[in-house]
Design a protein around this motif. Structure first.
Motif, PDB file in Angstrom:
ATOM      1  N   LEU A  77       0.788  -1.132   0.176  1.00 17.00           N
ATOM      2  CA  LEU A  77      -0.096   0.088   0.064  1.00 17.00           C
ATOM      3  C   LEU A  77       0.967   1.121   0.089  1.00 17.00           C
ATOM      4  O   LEU A  77       0.615   2.305  -0.697  1.00 17.00           O
ATOM      5  N   GLU A  78       1.987   1.280   0.560  1.00 19.49           N
ATOM      6  CA  GLU A  78       2.828   2.332   0.670  1.00 19.49           C
ATOM      7  C   GLU A  78       3.388   2.579  -0.542  1.00 19.49           C
ATOM      8  O   GLU A  78       3.564   4.035  -1.221  1.00 19.49           O
ATOM      9  N   ILE A  79       3.857   1.650  -1.464  1.00 15.92           N
ATOM     10  CA  ILE A  79       4.139   1.601  -2.744  1.00 15.92           C
ATOM     11  C   ILE A  79       3.057   2.275  -3.523  1.00 15.92           C
ATOM     12  O   ILE A  79       3.084   3.075  -4.762  1.00 15.92           O
ATOM     13  N   ALA A  80       1.828   1.562  -3.364  1.00 15.30           N
ATOM     14  CA  ALA A  80       0.698   2.147  -4.352  1.00 15.30           C
ATOM     15  C   ALA A  80       0.283   3.580  -4.075  1.00 15.30           C
ATOM     16  O   ALA A  80      -0.373   3.961  -5.077  1.00 15.30           O
ATOM     17  N   ALA A  81       0.528   3.993  -2.824  1.00 17.96           N
ATOM     18  CA  ALA A  81       0.277   5.419  -2.550  1.00 17.96           C
ATOM     19  C   ALA A  81       0.728   6.446  -3.239  1.00 17.96           C
ATOM     20  O   ALA A  81       0.078   7.510  -3.547  1.00 17.96           O
ATOM     21  N   ASP A  82       1.970   6.032  -3.958  1.00 17.49           N
ATOM     22  CA  ASP A  82       2.588   7.144  -4.895  1.00 17.49           C
ATOM     23  C   ASP A  82       1.935   7.029  -6.474  1.00 17.49           C
ATOM     24  O   ASP A  82       2.553   7.618  -7.294  1.00 17.49           O
ATOM     25  N   GLY A  83       0.857   5.997  -6.551  1.00 12.78           N
ATOM     26  CA  GLY A  83       0.438   5.840  -7.641  1.00 12.78           C
ATOM     27  C   GLY A  83       1.032   4.863  -8.948  1.00 12.78           C
ATOM     28  O   GLY A  83       0.695   5.030  -9.968  1.00 12.78           O
ATOM     29  N   SER A  84       1.891   4.185  -8.283  1.00 17.12           N
ATOM     30  CA  SER A  84       2.545   3.064  -9.095  1.00 17.12           C
ATOM     31  C   SER A  84       1.500   2.215  -9.446  1.00 17.12           C
ATOM     32  O   SER A  84       0.730   1.621  -8.615  1.00 17.12           O
ATOM     33  N   PRO A  85       1.693   1.643 -10.727  1.00 15.03           N
ATOM     34  CA  PRO A  85       0.570   0.626 -11.296  1.00 15.03           C
ATOM     35  C   PRO A  85       1.366  -0.771 -10.579  1.00 15.03           C
ATOM     36  O   PRO A  85       2.314  -1.020  -9.996  1.00 15.03           O
ATOM     37  N   VAL A  86       0.272  -1.773 -10.844  1.00 16.15           N
ATOM     38  CA  VAL A  86       0.419  -3.078 -10.457  1.00 16.15           C
ATOM     39  C   VAL A  86       1.664  -3.763 -10.594  1.00 16.15           C
ATOM     40  O   VAL A  86       2.449  -4.416  -9.926  1.00 16.15           O
ATOM     41  N   VAL A  87       1.840  -3.774 -11.960  1.00 18.90           N
ATOM     42  CA  VAL A  87       3.092  -4.279 -12.505  1.00 18.90           C
ATOM     43  C   VAL A  87       4.503  -3.590 -11.805  1.00 18.90           C
ATOM     44  O   VAL A  87       5.401  -4.411 -11.564  1.00 18.90           O
ATOM     45  N   GLU A  88       4.413  -2.429 -11.496  1.00 21.44           N
ATOM     46  CA  GLU A  88       5.534  -1.681 -10.957  1.00 21.44           C
ATOM     47  C   GLU A  88       5.747  -2.003  -9.628  1.00 21.44           C
ATOM     48  O   GLU A  88       6.666  -2.290  -8.873  1.00 21.44           O
ATOM     49  N   ILE A  89       4.631  -2.205  -8.830  1.00 21.93           N
ATOM     50  CA  ILE A  89       4.515  -2.504  -7.437  1.00 21.93           C
ATOM     51  C   ILE A  89       5.243  -3.950  -7.181  1.00 21.93           C
ATOM     52  O   ILE A  89       6.068  -4.393  -6.411  1.00 21.93           O
TER      53      ILE A  89
END
Length: 200
Positions: A148-160
Motif C-alpha cells: 500500500l505504501e508503494i501504491a500510494a505514490d500511484g505506481s501501477p500493479v506491475v511496478e509494485i
C-alpha cells in the motif's frame, strides 16, 4: 420545534431519515442536501438548530471529522461509516462540544435522540465508535503495508510487483484484501483511509 438540516449522500437514505425525523412532533426537516458545498448557504437561509451530516461529506477534502470550511453555527451530528471509524480518532480527541458522532448503522431512533440531545447542548457519542476510533492498531500485515505504501505514490500493479518481488496477481490480491480491511471501494480510497488512520 427542532429545525434540522440533512446533508447525506444518497437520496434513498436521506429521504428515509427525513421521513423518520418529520414524523416526530418536535422535529422539522428544513433542508436536504447531498453536497457539502451547499451546506453553508443552506444554513444561512434555513437557520437549522441541528445539522445531520454524513462523514463522507463532512470529511470531503480533509480528515473525516475535522471542521468543515464554513464557520459552524449550529450543532452537527456526524454519521460515521462504521467500517472505517479510525479516521475520526483525532477529531474525537479534540472535538467541539457541539459535534456529535453516531455510527451510520444505528437504529433511526438513535439519530432522533441524537438530534434532540444536541439541540439541548448535550454530548452525543457512540461508545463503540469511540473505542474503534481510538484503536490505532493497523489490521494490515507487513507485506500489505509495504504494497500500500508503494501504491500510494500511484505506481501501477506491475511496478509494485517488480519492487516487492511478487507477481502482479499476488499484488492485486493484496490490494483487494487491503480494500476489504479498510472498507474502501478503490485503491485511492484505501490509501486515504490508511493514511488518516495512521496505518501508513
Amino acid at each position: 420545534m427542532i429545525r434540522t438540516l440533512l446533508a447525506l449522500d444518497g437520496a434513498l437514505i436521506r429521504g428515509a431519515l427525513a421521513f423518520v425525523l418529520t414524523i416526530e412532533d418536535d422535529i422539522d426537516v428544513v433542508a436536504e442536501l447531498d453536497r457539502i458545498e451547499q451546506v453553508e448557504s443552506a444554513i444561512r437561509s434555513s437557520r437549522p438548530d441541528v445539522a445531520v451530516v454524513d462523514s463522507g461529506l463532512y470529511g470531503t477534502g480533509r480528515s473525516a471529522g475535522t471542521a468543515p470550511h464554513y464557520e459552524q453555527p449550529c450543532p452537527v451530528l456526524v454519521l460515521v461509516d462504521t467500517r472505517r471509524p479510525r479516521a475520526l480518532g483525532g477529531a474525537l480527541h479534540s472535538r467541539s462540544r457541539n459535534v456529535g458522532f453516531l455510527g451510520n448503522d444505528v437504529p433511526p431512533q438513535r439519530v432522533v435522540d441524537g438530534v434532540r440531545r444536541l439541540a439541548r447542548g448535550e454530548p452525543v457519542v457512540d461508545a463503540e465508535l469511540v473505542v474503534a476510533a481510538l484503536n490505532t492498531e493497523s489490521p494490515l500485515t507487513a507485506r500489505e503495508t509495504e504494497v500500500l505504501e508503494i501504491a500510494a505514490d500511484g505506481s501501477p500493479v506491475v511496478e509494485i510487483a517488480a519492487r516487492v518481488g511478487l507477481s502482479p496477481g499476488t499484488v492485486r490480491n493484496h490490494l483487494s484484501r487491503i480494500a476489504t480491511k479498510a472498507g474502501a471501494r478503490t485503491r485511492i480510497e484505501a490509501v486515504r483511509i490508511a493514511h488518516d488512520a495512521g496505518w501508513i
